[in-house]
Design a protein around this motif. Structure first.
Motif, short mmCIF file in Angstrom:
data_model
loop_
_atom_site.label_atom_id
_atom_site.label_comp_id
_atom_site.label_asym_id
_atom_site.label_seq_id
_atom_site.Cartn_x
_atom_site.Cartn_y
_atom_site.Cartn_z
N ARG A 113 0.84 -1.21 0.00
CA ARG A 113 0.00 0.00 0.00
C ARG A 113 0.86 1.25 0.00
NH1 ARG A 113 -3.89 -2.08 4.54
NH2 ARG A 113 -4.93 -3.61 3.23
N LEU A 149 -0.61 -11.58 10.17
CA LEU A 149 -0.24 -10.43 9.33
C LEU A 149 1.19 -10.04 9.71
CD1 LEU A 149 -2.39 -7.40 8.38
CD2 LEU A 149 -0.12 -7.01 9.33
N ARG A 225 3.82 0.58 2.60
CA ARG A 225 3.70 -0.43 3.65
C ARG A 225 3.65 -1.80 2.99
NH1 ARG A 225 -1.37 -2.32 7.42
NH2 ARG A 225 -1.63 -3.73 5.69
N VAL A 229 0.04 -11.75 4.53
CA VAL A 229 -1.03 -12.35 5.35
C VAL A 229 -1.18 -13.82 4.97
CG1 VAL A 229 -3.49 -12.31 5.93
CG2 VAL A 229 -2.28 -10.15 5.54
N ARG A 231 -3.69 -16.94 6.03
CA ARG A 231 -4.93 -17.21 6.78
C ARG A 231 -5.04 -18.72 7.02
NH1 ARG A 231 -7.48 -12.33 6.29
NH2 ARG A 231 -7.52 -11.30 4.26
O1 LIG Z 1 -4.13 -4.68 6.01
C1 LIG Z 1 -4.46 -4.62 7.19
O2 LIG Z 1 -3.85 -3.96 8.02
C2 LIG Z 1 -5.68 -5.39 7.64
C3 LIG Z 1 -5.73 -6.74 6.98
C4 LIG Z 1 -7.10 -7.27 6.85
O3 LIG Z 1 -8.06 -6.57 6.86
C5 LIG Z 1 -7.29 -8.71 6.73
O4 LIG Z 1 -6.31 -9.44 6.62
O5 LIG Z 1 -8.44 -9.16 6.78
#
Ligand SMILES: O=C(O)CCC(=O)C(=O)O
Length: 274
Positions: A113, A149, A225, A229, A231
């Motif tokens: 981002r 994250l 940034r 992530v 999951r």
């Molecule tokens: O990008 C972020 O800080 C939040 C991540 C997010 O919303 C997610 O992984 O569901």
């Protein structure tokens, strides 16, 4: 190993900050690979990694299937800094010897981002979501999705920190500031949401949270940034998107990592693809 305090705090708040979860050299290796991919356009491929956006470009560029990006990303699958936590909270720690594996990663991506970009407030147990649920029975967790994250850059107040509403994973009433449509809520940033706190991280720290906690991120003021992530959910979950792991990835993963990426046993001489 997971401490009694981490168990207590995760139950209480719905998230944990894992400091120094990824060693500095490892962060450098990950960033060096991402340098070659960060200009992908949505829909473009770099090997088995695809440029992607969620709903709007304001949420930044995703690099989906980033565990295909090379060995440094494979090492994150069962990183000792969080794997016991994740197994404990998803509740798969006793499944190793059954036909199911202990866990399953249903989505994995890097997110990049820049200024002005963010993701709006989303996630809540109201309305109930089976996939994202927070659940404890007989002192054992059974969460539907635990997110890790990982910060690959320092994320301070101006760098679009993730924001969470501590304890909201147990709320019994709809937050009136959360639009009844989660999709609509994602248009903004979390800036200003009542009860939300900023999670500041150093590169190499990781934020663990249950997906049902209300979360999002603040708008970035300056700079870029980078996060990753992964999951994790139970091994009987399924992929969020249409991606599947490549045969090359499955062939080179260690047995423990393979079980998390593709929980089924290998079937010898199988007519199926994998
Ligand atoms: O990008 C972020 O800080 C939040 C991540 C997010 O919303 C997610 O992984 O569901």
């Amino acid at each position: 190993m997971i401490s009694a305090l981490d168990i207590y705090l995760f139950d209480l708040r719905g998230y944990l900050i894992l400091e120094d979860a990824i060693a500095n050299d490892h962060v450098k290796e990950l960033n060096a690979i991402l340098d070659n991919m960060e200009n992908l356009k949505p829909g473009e491929w770099y090997g088995y990694v695809q440029g992607h956006i969620f709903l709007t470009a304001k949420e930044g560029l995703n690099l989906q299937q980033i565990y295909e990006g090379g060995e440094p990303f494979e090492r994150l699958i069962d990183n000792p800094s969080w794997i016991d936590h994740v197994m404990t909270f998803v509740g798969g720690q006793n499944s190793f010897d059954s036909h199911h594996g202990p866990l399953f990663i249903d989505e994995n991506f890097a997110n990049i981002r820049g200024p002005g970009e963010s993701i709006g407030l989303h996630g809540s147990p109201v309305p109930w979501s089976k996939r994202a649920q927070f659940h404890v029975q007989n002192q054992e967790f059974n969460c539907g999705q635990i997110n890790i994250l990982m910060a690959l850059t320092d994320i301070g107040p101006d760098d679009g920190p993730t924001m969470v509403i501590p304890g909201s994973h147990k709320s019994n009433f709809l937050n009136p500031e959360l639009s009844s449509s989660h999709i609509k809520a994602r248009d903004g940033a979390v800036d200003g949401a009542t009860g939300a706190i900023e999670v500041h991280m150093k590169a190499g720290d990781a934020l663990l949270f249950v997906d049902t906690i209300s979360h999002g991120s603040k708008r970035i003021t300056t700079g870029k940034r980078r996060t990753i992530v992964y999951r994790y959910g139970p091994s009987w979950g399924f992929f969020r998107h249409g991606y599947r792991p490549s045969k090359g990835l499955l062939d080179r993963l260690t047995p423990d990592r393979r079980k998390i990426v593709w929980p089924h046993h290998k079937t010898e001489n199988s007519p199926y693809l994998i």
